[in-house]
Design a protein around this motif. Structure first.
Motif, PDB file in Angstrom:
ATOM      1  N   ALA A 104     110.098 133.800  25.000  1.00  0.00           N
ATOM      2  CA  ALA A 104     111.532 133.231  25.305  1.00  0.00           C
ATOM      3  C   ALA A 104     112.275 134.117  26.193  1.00  0.00           C
ATOM      4  CB  ALA A 104     112.365 133.840  24.189  1.00  0.00           C
ATOM      5  N   ALA A 105     111.761 135.322  26.777  1.00  0.00           N
ATOM      6  CA  ALA A 105     112.097 135.747  27.444  1.00  0.00           C
ATOM      7  C   ALA A 105     111.664 135.325  28.969  1.00  0.00           C
ATOM      8  CB  ALA A 105     111.461 137.984  27.419  1.00  0.00           C
ATOM      9  N   MET A 106     110.467 135.225  29.380  1.00  0.00           N
ATOM     10  CA  MET A 106     110.648 134.053  30.669  1.00  0.00           C
ATOM     11  C   MET A 106     110.843 133.045  31.053  1.00  0.00           C
ATOM     12  SD  MET A 106     107.531 136.752  31.960  1.00  0.00           S
ATOM     13  CE  MET A 106     109.493 138.276  30.910  1.00  0.00           C
ATOM     14  N   PHE A 110     113.509 132.839  34.526  1.00  0.00           N
ATOM     15  CA  PHE A 110     113.061 131.369  35.476  1.00  0.00           C
ATOM     16  C   PHE A 110     114.546 130.837  34.733  1.00  0.00           C
ATOM     17  CE2 PHE A 110     112.974 126.995  34.994  1.00  0.00           C
ATOM     18  CZ  PHE A 110     112.625 126.460  36.240  1.00  0.00           C
ATOM     19  N   ALA A 111     115.382 130.176  34.142  1.00  0.00           N
ATOM     20  CA  ALA A 111     116.340 129.933  33.668  1.00  0.00           C
ATOM     21  C   ALA A 111     117.484 130.505  34.666  1.00  0.00           C
ATOM     22  CB  ALA A 111     117.002 129.548  32.622  1.00  0.00           C
ATOM     23  N   ALA A 112     117.199 131.361  34.263  1.00  0.00           N
ATOM     24  CA  ALA A 112     118.854 132.567  35.395  1.00  0.00           C
ATOM     25  C   ALA A 112     118.401 132.709  36.378  1.00  0.00           C
ATOM     26  CB  ALA A 112     118.746 133.454  34.873  1.00  0.00           C
ATOM     27  N   TYR A 113     117.400 132.415  37.783  1.00  0.00           N
ATOM     28  CA  TYR A 113     117.293 132.774  39.274  1.00  0.00           C
ATOM     29  C   TYR A 113     117.040 130.976  39.120  1.00  0.00           C
ATOM     30  CZ  TYR A 113     115.721 137.193  39.539  1.00  0.00           C
ATOM     31  OH  TYR A 113     116.110 138.403  39.584  1.00  0.00           O
ATOM     32  N   THR A 114     117.495 130.422  38.946  1.00  0.00           N
ATOM     33  CA  THR A 114     117.546 128.614  39.000  1.00  0.00           C
ATOM     34  C   THR A 114     118.311 127.767  39.257  1.00  0.00           C
ATOM     35  OG1 THR A 114     116.142 127.200  37.050  1.00  0.00           O
ATOM     36  CG2 THR A 114     114.271 128.544  39.047  1.00  0.00           C
ATOM     37  N   VAL A 115     119.288 128.274  37.532  1.00  0.00           N
ATOM     38  CA  VAL A 115     120.964 127.252  37.539  1.00  0.00           C
ATOM     39  C   VAL A 115     121.486 128.189  36.834  1.00  0.00           C
ATOM     40  CG1 VAL A 115     119.317 124.920  37.182  1.00  0.00           C
ATOM     41  CG2 VAL A 115     119.786 127.119  34.833  1.00  0.00           C
ATOM     42  N   PRO A 116     123.131 127.757  36.469  1.00  0.00           N
ATOM     43  CA  PRO A 116     124.137 128.585  36.268  1.00  0.00           C
ATOM     44  C   PRO A 116     124.697 128.374  34.997  1.00  0.00           C
ATOM     45  CG  PRO A 116     124.854 126.209  37.595  1.00  0.00           C
ATOM     46  CD  PRO A 116     123.583 126.401  37.668  1.00  0.00           C
ATOM     47  N   PRO A 117     124.565 128.778  34.768  1.00  0.00           N
ATOM     48  CA  PRO A 117     124.489 130.059  33.179  1.00  0.00           C
ATOM     49  C   PRO A 117     124.373 128.729  32.032  1.00  0.00           C
ATOM     50  CG  PRO A 117     126.048 131.390  34.667  1.00  0.00           C
ATOM     51  CD  PRO A 117     125.530 130.156  35.671  1.00  0.00           C
ATOM     52  N   ASP A 118     125.541 127.874  32.253  1.00  0.00           N
ATOM     53  CA  ASP A 118     125.650 126.510  31.230  1.00  0.00           C
ATOM     54  C   ASP A 118     124.262 126.069  31.018  1.00  0.00           C
ATOM     55  OD1 ASP A 118     128.603 127.454  31.032  1.00  0.00           O
ATOM     56  OD2 ASP A 118     129.054 126.402  31.974  1.00  0.00           O
ATOM     57  N   GLN A 120     121.353 126.810  31.896  1.00  0.00           N
ATOM     58  CA  GLN A 120     119.888 127.860  31.458  1.00  0.00           C
ATOM     59  C   GLN A 120     119.260 127.756  30.288  1.00  0.00           C
ATOM     60  OE1 GLN A 120     121.612 132.533  31.926  1.00  0.00           O
ATOM     61  NE2 GLN A 120     121.927 131.734  34.397  1.00  0.00           N
ATOM     62  N   ARG A 121     119.952 127.674  29.226  1.00  0.00           N
ATOM     63  CA  ARG A 121     118.732 127.479  27.545  1.00  0.00           C
ATOM     64  C   ARG A 121     117.983 125.940  27.995  1.00  0.00           C
ATOM     65  NH1 ARG A 121     119.455 131.321  24.293  1.00  0.00           N
ATOM     66  NH2 ARG A 121     121.783 132.821  24.375  1.00  0.00           N
ATOM     67  N   PRO A 122     119.145 124.664  28.489  1.00  0.00           N
ATOM     68  CA  PRO A 122     118.432 123.374  28.261  1.00  0.00           C
ATOM     69  C   PRO A 122     117.406 123.536  28.951  1.00  0.00           C
ATOM     70  CG  PRO A 122     120.889 122.668  28.318  1.00  0.00           C
ATOM     71  CD  PRO A 122     120.597 124.546  28.845  1.00  0.00           C
ATOM     72  N   VAL A 123     117.613 124.084  30.459  1.00  0.00           N
ATOM     73  CA  VAL A 123     116.388 124.732  31.154  1.00  0.00           C
ATOM     74  C   VAL A 123     115.119 125.069  31.404  1.00  0.00           C
ATOM     75  CG1 VAL A 123     115.361 125.030  33.476  1.00  0.00           C
ATOM     76  CG2 VAL A 123     118.148 123.310  33.388  1.00  0.00           C
ATOM     77  N   VAL A 333     114.009 130.140  22.207  1.00  0.00           N
ATOM     78  CA  VAL A 333     115.183 129.600  23.672  1.00  0.00           C
ATOM     79  C   VAL A 333     117.008 129.343  23.448  1.00  0.00           C
ATOM     80  CG1 VAL A 333     116.119 128.366  26.030  1.00  0.00           C
ATOM     81  CG2 VAL A 333     113.265 130.304  25.183  1.00  0.00           C
ATOM     82  N   LEU A 334     116.781 128.623  22.090  1.00  0.00           N
ATOM     83  CA  LEU A 334     118.442 128.006  22.007  1.00  0.00           C
ATOM     84  C   LEU A 334     119.355 129.422  21.427  1.00  0.00           C
ATOM     85  CD1 LEU A 334     117.339 124.772  21.363  1.00  0.00           C
ATOM     86  CD2 LEU A 334     117.928 125.299  23.463  1.00  0.00           C
ATOM     87  N   THR A 335     118.874 129.870  20.933  1.00  0.00           N
ATOM     88  CA  THR A 335     119.492 130.932  19.594  1.00  0.00           C
ATOM     89  C   THR A 335     119.348 132.216  20.207  1.00  0.00           C
ATOM     90  OG1 THR A 335     117.284 130.964  18.459  1.00  0.00           O
ATOM     91  CG2 THR A 335     119.430 129.461  18.095  1.00  0.00           C
ATOM     92  N   VAL A 336     119.408 132.726  21.006  1.00  0.00           N
ATOM     93  CA  VAL A 336     118.814 134.379  21.069  1.00  0.00           C
ATOM     94  C   VAL A 336     118.338 134.598  22.617  1.00  0.00           C
ATOM     95  CG1 VAL A 336     118.316 136.637  20.476  1.00  0.00           C
ATOM     96  CG2 VAL A 336     117.807 134.816  19.065  1.00  0.00           C
ATOM     97  N   ASP A 337     119.098 135.332  22.989  1.00  0.00           N
ATOM     98  CA  ASP A 337     119.083 136.168  24.410  1.00  0.00           C
ATOM     99  C   ASP A 337     117.802 137.043  24.308  1.00  0.00           C
ATOM    100  OD1 ASP A 337     118.648 137.368  27.021  1.00  0.00           O
ATOM    101  OD2 ASP A 337     120.730 136.966  27.353  1.00  0.00           O
ATOM    102  N   LEU A 338     116.623 137.112  24.478  1.00  0.00           N
ATOM    103  CA  LEU A 338     115.621 137.841  25.291  1.00  0.00           C
ATOM    104  C   LEU A 338     114.695 138.282  26.007  1.00  0.00           C
ATOM    105  CD1 LEU A 338     113.540 136.182  22.174  1.00  0.00           C
ATOM    106  CD2 LEU A 338     114.973 138.282  21.660  1.00  0.00           C
ATOM    107  N   ARG A 339     116.144 138.555  27.413  1.00  0.00           N
ATOM    108  CA  ARG A 339     115.433 138.649  28.170  1.00  0.00           C
ATOM    109  C   ARG A 339     115.606 140.660  27.926  1.00  0.00           C
ATOM    110  NH1 ARG A 339     119.649 135.377  32.113  1.00  0.00           N
ATOM    111  NH2 ARG A 339     120.718 135.517  29.509  1.00  0.00           N
TER     112      ARG A 339
END
Length: 417
Positions: A104-106, A110-118, A120-123, A333-339
Motif C-alpha cells: 500500500a505504501a509503494m 507512486f501516485a504521489a509522484y505522478t498525479v495531484p492529491p485528489d 492519488q488513491r484511485p491511481v 490504499v483507499l482507507t489508510v495513508d501508509l507512506r
C-alpha cells in the motif's frame, strides 16, 4: 514439506538478480533517507554501513537455506523445516502482514509522484490492479517488467546524481556537519529504517520454486543483487549529504528532488519524479510476487486458508493468493495513508530474518556455504535493530504478531477438537 500443485522453474540467474534489485532499488531510495537522517544526523553513512552488514549476514543465511529448500515461501519454509512449525509461522506471518502494508505504501508513493492529491488513491488502486495482472500472467512476465523498471530507475538516478553533483554546489564539509541525531542509538535506529530498503533480496528466496538450478542460482543471485543495491544506496547517500547535508535531508519530504532543485539543472526535476514513480512500481511488482509465494506456502500447511494454495493451471502462479492480496492492498490504499509504514515493515522483516539466521545456524556441514559466525552476527543484528526502531512501530508490530499467534492457536485448538 507439504506437496501440492507446483510452480514452473523459469527464472535464471539474471532474472533472479533483477527481481532482487527491483525490490531493493525501489521507493526506499526516495523515502528512507529522511527519517534515517533525522535519527543519525551526519552519521547516516554509518547507519547505512550497519544495515548493509546485517543485510549481508541475512542474505547469506537466506541463500544457504534456499539452496537446500528450493520451495516457495522463503523463511516460512526454512523455519518449519529447521526449527518447527511455530517458528515458520511467525516468520511467514510477519512477512505477509508487514509487506502487505508496504504494498500500500509503494502504491501511494507512486501516485504521489505522478498525479495531484485528489487523484492519488484511485491511481494507486489502478497501479495495484495493473501489476497484479502482470504477475497473474506468469513469473517470466514479472521478471521482464521488473527488468524494464530497474533500467528506468537506474537511468533516472544517474541523471539525479549528475544534476546534484555537476549542476549543483556540493560541499564536502556537509559530510560531517550537523551531526544531530541521538548518538549510537540514533545510528542503530537509522540502520533499522534503512534495512527496510535492503530487505528485497528475500524475494529471490521466496520464489525458489521458480528458479532453475536453485542450488547454484540462488547463492549467486542473492549476494550479487545485494552488493549492487548497497553500491547504489551509498552513492545516493553521499550525494545527498554533499548537497543537502544531514539537516536538509531530515527536513525534506523528497530529498533527491530537493538535491536536484538546489542546482542549475532544473530540467532534471521531472526525471527524478519519473524515477521515483518507476521505483515504487518496481518494488510493488516484486512485493506482490513475493507475498503471493509466501501465502501459497502458508496455505499449503493450513496456516492460512487452504484454498489460497491454488496454482493456476496455465500460468503456474498462486493466482488466488495474488488476487486476495490485491483486494486487501486496494482496501488499505483507499482507507489508510501508509507512506509512514517503514518502521512497521522493518519490524516484521527483521524478525523474519532472525528466524532465517537461527534456521541457517542449525544446517549441517554438507549444506553449509558460509561460516556460522555470520548467522550469529545476523541474528544479534536483527534483535538490536528491532529494539532501536521507533516505539510506535515496535508497538504496532508486537500487536500484529499477537493477533497471528492467537489466530494459529485457535486454529490448532479447533483441529484437535
Amino acid at each position: 514439506m507439504s506437496t501440492g500443485p507446483e510452480l514452473a522453474r523459469r527464472l535464471g540467474t539474471g532474472d533472479a538478480v533483477v527481481i532482487g534489485l527491483g525490490s531493493m532499488i525501489g521507493a526506499g531510495l526516495f523515502a528512507a533517507f529522511a527519517p534515517a537522517a533525522r535519527a543519525a544526523g551526519a552519521a547516516l553513512l554509518v547507519g547505512l554501513a550497519v544495515a548493509a552488514v546485517v543485510a549481508y549476514c541475512n542474505a547469506t543465511a537466506s541463500a544457504q537455506l534456499a539452496a537446500q529448500y528450493p520451495a516457495s515461501g522463503g523463511t516460512y519454509v526454512y523455519g518449519r523445516e529447521r526449527l518447527g512449525p511455530w517458528w515458520g509461522f511467525l516468520a511467514g506471518w510477519g512477512f505477509v502482514i508487514g509487506k502487505t502494508a508496504s504494498c500500500a505504501a509503494m502504491a501511494l508513493t507512486f501516485a504521489a509522484y505522478t498525479v495531484p492529491p485528489d487523484w492519488q488513491r484511485p491511481v494507486a488502486v489502478a497501479a495495484v490492479l495493473a501489476l497484479t495482472a502482470v504477475n497473474y500472467r506468469g513469473v517470466t512476465r514479472t521478471a521482464g517488467a521488473t527488468r524494464a523498471i530497474v533500467t528506468v530507475v537506474l537511468v533516472c538516478l544517474a541523471v539525479a546524481v549528475a544534476a546534484s553533483l555537476v549542476g549543483g554546489a556540493p560541499d564536502a564539509g556537509l559530510l560531517t556537519a550537523g551531526t544531530g541525531g541521538e548518538g549510537w542509538y540514533g545510528v542503530l535506529q537509522s540502520a533499522g529504517l534503512l534495512f527496510f530498503a535492503f530487505a528485497g533480496y528475500a524475494r529471490i528466496a521466496t520464489m525458489g520454486e521458480e528458479v532453475r538450478d536453485p542450488a547454484r542460482t540462488i547463492p549467486r543471485a542473492i549476494p550479487l543483487a545485494l552488493g549492487l543495491a548497497v553500491a547504489v544506496y551509498a552513492l545516493v547517500a553521499v550525494t545527498l549529504l554533499l548537497t543537502l547535508g544531514a539537516e536538509g535531508i531530515g527536513r525534506s519530504r523528497a530529498p533527491l528532488a530537493d538535491a536536484v532543485a538546489a542546482g542549475s539543472w532544473h530540467w532534471a526535476e521531472p526525471v527524478v519524479r519519473v524515477g521515483a514513480a518507476a521505483a515504487a512500481l518496481g518494488a510493488l511488482l516484486a512485493l506482490v510476487a513475493g507475498i503471493g509465494r509466501t501465502t501459497l506456502a502458508m496455505a499449503r500447511e493450513a496456516d492460512l486458508p487452504r484454498w489460497l494454495a491454488a496454482v493456476h493451471p496455465r500460468y503456474r502462479v498462486p493466482h488466488r493468493a495474488e488476487l486476495v492480496l490485491a483486494a486487501l492492498v486496494c482496501g488499505l490504499v483507499l482507507t489508510v495513508d501508509l507512506r509512514g509504514a517503514i518502521g512497521f515493515s522493518s519490524f516484521g522483516v527483521l524478525l523474519y530474518y532472525l528466524v532465517a539466521n537461527v534456521a541457517a545456524y542449525t544446517q549441517p556441514a554438507d549444506h553449509r556455504r558460509w561460516p556460522r559466525a555470520l548467522q550469529v552476527v545476523g541474528a544479534v543484528g536483527c534483535l538490536v535493530l528491532v529494539a532501536t526502531l521507533p516505539w510506535p512501530a515496535v508497538a504496532a508490530g508486537t500487536a500484529v504478531f499477537a493477533v497471528g499467534v492467537l489466530y494459529r492457536a485457535g486454529r490448532l485448538r479447533r483441529a484437535r477438537a
